[in-house]
Enzyme design. Structure first.
Site, PDB file in Angstrom:
ATOM      1  N   ASN A 231      64.834  86.659  -1.641  1.00 30.31           N
ATOM      2  CA  ASN A 231      64.742  88.111  -1.749  1.00 30.31           C
ATOM      3  C   ASN A 231      65.588  88.541  -2.944  1.00 30.31           C
ATOM      4  OD1 ASN A 231      64.824  90.874  -1.482  1.00 30.31           O
ATOM      5  ND2 ASN A 231      65.974  90.874   0.449  1.00 30.31           N
ATOM      6  N   TRP A 232      64.909  88.915  -4.018  1.00 32.11           N
ATOM      7  CA  TRP A 232      65.633  89.248  -5.256  1.00 32.11           C
ATOM      8  C   TRP A 232      66.270  90.640  -5.191  1.00 32.11           C
ATOM      9  CZ3 TRP A 232      61.691  87.443  -9.644  1.00 32.11           C
ATOM     10  CH2 TRP A 232      61.523  86.064  -9.534  1.00 32.11           C
ATOM     11  N   LYS A 233      65.925  91.411  -4.184  1.00 33.30           N
ATOM     12  CA  LYS A 233      66.448  92.787  -4.041  1.00 33.30           C
ATOM     13  C   LYS A 233      66.206  93.565  -5.342  1.00 33.30           C
ATOM     14  CE  LYS A 233      69.516  91.157  -0.447  1.00 33.30           C
ATOM     15  NZ  LYS A 233      70.755  91.294   0.312  1.00 33.30           N
TER      16      LYS A 233
ATOM     17  N   HIS B 124      64.096  95.120   6.278  1.00 34.65           N
ATOM     18  CA  HIS B 124      65.358  94.552   5.808  1.00 34.65           C
ATOM     19  C   HIS B 124      66.483  95.521   6.148  1.00 34.65           C
ATOM     20  CE1 HIS B 124      68.538  93.069   3.236  1.00 34.65           C
ATOM     21  NE2 HIS B 124      67.895  91.920   3.234  1.00 34.65           N
TER      22      HIS B 124
ATOM     23  N   GLU C 146      68.818  96.616   4.572  1.00 33.95           N
ATOM     24  CA  GLU C 146      69.090  97.628   3.531  1.00 33.95           C
ATOM     25  C   GLU C 146      68.058  98.762   3.592  1.00 33.95           C
ATOM     26  OE1 GLU C 146      69.344  94.706   0.419  1.00 33.95           O
ATOM     27  OE2 GLU C 146      71.127  93.923   1.444  1.00 33.95           O
TER      28      GLU C 146
ATOM     29  N   GLU D 140      68.923  88.315  10.326  1.00 29.57           N
ATOM     30  CA  GLU D 140      69.935  88.538   9.291  1.00 29.57           C
ATOM     31  C   GLU D 140      71.057  89.396   9.868  1.00 29.57           C
ATOM     32  OE1 GLU D 140      68.073  87.913   5.067  1.00 29.57           O
ATOM     33  OE2 GLU D 140      68.313  90.029   5.525  1.00 29.57           O
TER      34      GLU D 140
ATOM     35  N   GLY E 199      75.619  89.149   1.850  1.00 30.46           N
ATOM     36  CA  GLY E 199      76.327  89.402   0.597  1.00 30.46           C
ATOM     37  C   GLY E 199      77.840  89.407   0.744  1.00 30.46           C
TER      38      GLY E 199
ATOM     39  N   SER F  92      74.187  85.058   3.244  1.00 29.13           N
ATOM     40  CA  SER F  92      75.089  84.166   2.501  1.00 29.13           C
ATOM     41  C   SER F  92      74.664  82.691   2.550  1.00 29.13           C
ATOM     42  CB  SER F  92      76.535  84.347   2.974  1.00 29.13           C
ATOM     43  OG  SER F  92      76.972  85.680   2.719  1.00 29.13           O
TER      44      SER F  92
ATOM     45  N   GLY G 264      69.391  85.803  -0.445  1.00 28.54           N
ATOM     46  CA  GLY G 264      69.564  86.914  -1.374  1.00 28.54           C
ATOM     47  C   GLY G 264      70.176  86.422  -2.678  1.00 28.54           C
ATOM     48  N   GLY G 265      71.474  86.612  -2.839  1.00 28.96           N
ATOM     49  CA  GLY G 265      72.178  86.314  -4.091  1.00 28.96           C
ATOM     50  C   GLY G 265      71.851  84.953  -4.692  1.00 28.96           C
TER      51      GLY G 265
HETATM   52  O1  LIG Z   1      69.879  90.035   2.680  1.00 29.09           O
HETATM   53  C1  LIG Z   1      69.728  88.851   2.435  1.00 29.09           C
HETATM   54  C2  LIG Z   1      68.378  88.293   2.197  1.00 29.09           C
HETATM   55  O2  LIG Z   1      67.392  89.201   2.530  1.00 29.09           O
HETATM   56  C3  LIG Z   1      70.877  87.928   2.345  1.00 29.09           C
HETATM   57  O3  LIG Z   1      71.544  88.205   1.173  1.00 29.09           O
HETATM   58  P1  LIG Z   1      72.700  87.185   0.668  1.00 29.09           P
HETATM   59  O4  LIG Z   1      72.065  85.811   0.672  1.00 29.09           O
HETATM   60  O5  LIG Z   1      73.048  87.677  -0.703  1.00 29.09           O
HETATM   61  O6  LIG Z   1      73.804  87.290   1.673  1.00 29.09           O
END
Ligand SMILES: O=C(CO)COP(=O)(O)O
Length: 270
Positions: free
Chosen positions: A18-20, A110, A112, A182, A188, A228, A249-250
């Site tokens: 997930n590149w956000k 998600h 967010e 999640e 993050g 993470s 994510g990251g």
């Molecule tokens: O929200 C996430 C994937 O959708 C997880 O993000 P991180 O891997 O950056 O913690």
């Protein structure tokens, strides 16, 4: 590995990035090319471990062109979709548009989106159904915040989200669905839920899906963990019986790191 028998997984593992809100449409091409080259060099078997990326909407046309032009075995999807099909919904994106761009998946719910955009379970249930209406596989995200985890009610909380979000689906749809657990406190932050926490929740989710849709359907639903995830912890998480993949994510913004997560079978589970 507990999730595999004679090298065969119960369900095809899915490693999703997930590149956000990162990577413009030019950067997206560079990242995807690097990822494809790295996995190609490593002779990655995409039929054995599936790879999907979730770029921003503005990148999807470029991603489609690259994937089609170079015949890349990488799936992709949108990070959100509208619960409506078309009309006066400024700024929203229809599942129809995503399907037309060759998306296989779409993220729904998600954390967010739930927090920043205030999306309710009612809306997310409508979005899950909209995804199926347009031939997309919803990757539904559920999970608790820190206060709920500290109160010890994380399983009930997460299952209540799940029940509300999948209400009215058929058993066939539920079998195709992907659910990502999640925990918000692990996103993050560098805080990772332990493999046993991921397994506890994924087992509870599968039991709930079994109650709702029957054993045959629930045995097909892929359950991911997100929060993470890095190359150093992926193998241990993926070794759990009910964890069928990870939502990253990251670490998905670094081609070498993400490719290393995809290649989790080459790491010894810690
Ligand atoms: O929200 C996430 C994937 O959708 C997880 O993000 P991180 O891997 O950056 O913690």
């Amino acid at each position: 590995m507990t999730s595999s028998t004679n090298g065969t997984f119960d369900r095809t593992p899915l490693i999703a990035g997930n590149w956000k809100m990162n990577m413009d449409h030019v950067q997206a091409i560079t990242l995807l090319q690097k990822l494809a080259w790295t996995l190609d060099d490593a002779k990655h078997d995409f039929g054995r471990v599936e790879v999907a990326v979730f770029p921003p909407f503005t990148d999807l046309r470029g991603v489609q062109t690259l994937v089609a032009g170079d015949d890349l075995p990488v799936a992709y999807g949108g990070q959100d979709l509208s619960q409506f099909d078309s009309g006066a919904y400024t700024g929203d994106i229809s599942g129809q548009f995503l399907a037309k761009l060759g998306c296989r998946y779409v993220l729904v719910g998600h954390s967010e989106r739930r927090t920043v955009h205030g999306e309710t379970d009612e809306v997310l249930n409508a979005k899950t159904k909209a995804a199926f209406r347009h031939g997309l596989v919803p990757l539904l995200c559920v999970g608790e915040g820190l206060e709920v985890r500290q109160a010890g009610t994380h399983v009930e909380h997460t299952l209540a989200q799940l029940r509300a979000d999948v209400e009215g689906l058929t058993a066939e749809q539920a079998a195709q669905l992907v659910v990502a657990y999640e925990p918000v406190w692990a996103i993050g932050t560098g805080e990772v839920a332990g493999p046993e926490d991921a397994q506890e929740m994924c087992a509870a989710i599968r039991a709930e899906l079994t109650t709702l849709f029957g054993q045959e359907s629930a045995a097909g639903t892929r359950l991911l963990y997100g929060g993470s995830v890095k190359s150093g912890n992926a193998a241990a998480i993926l070794a759990e019986a009910d964890v069928d993949g990870v939502l990253v994510g990251g670490a998905s913004l670094d081609a070498a790191e993400f490719a290393s997560i995809v290649r989790f079978e080459s790491h010894a589970a810690a």
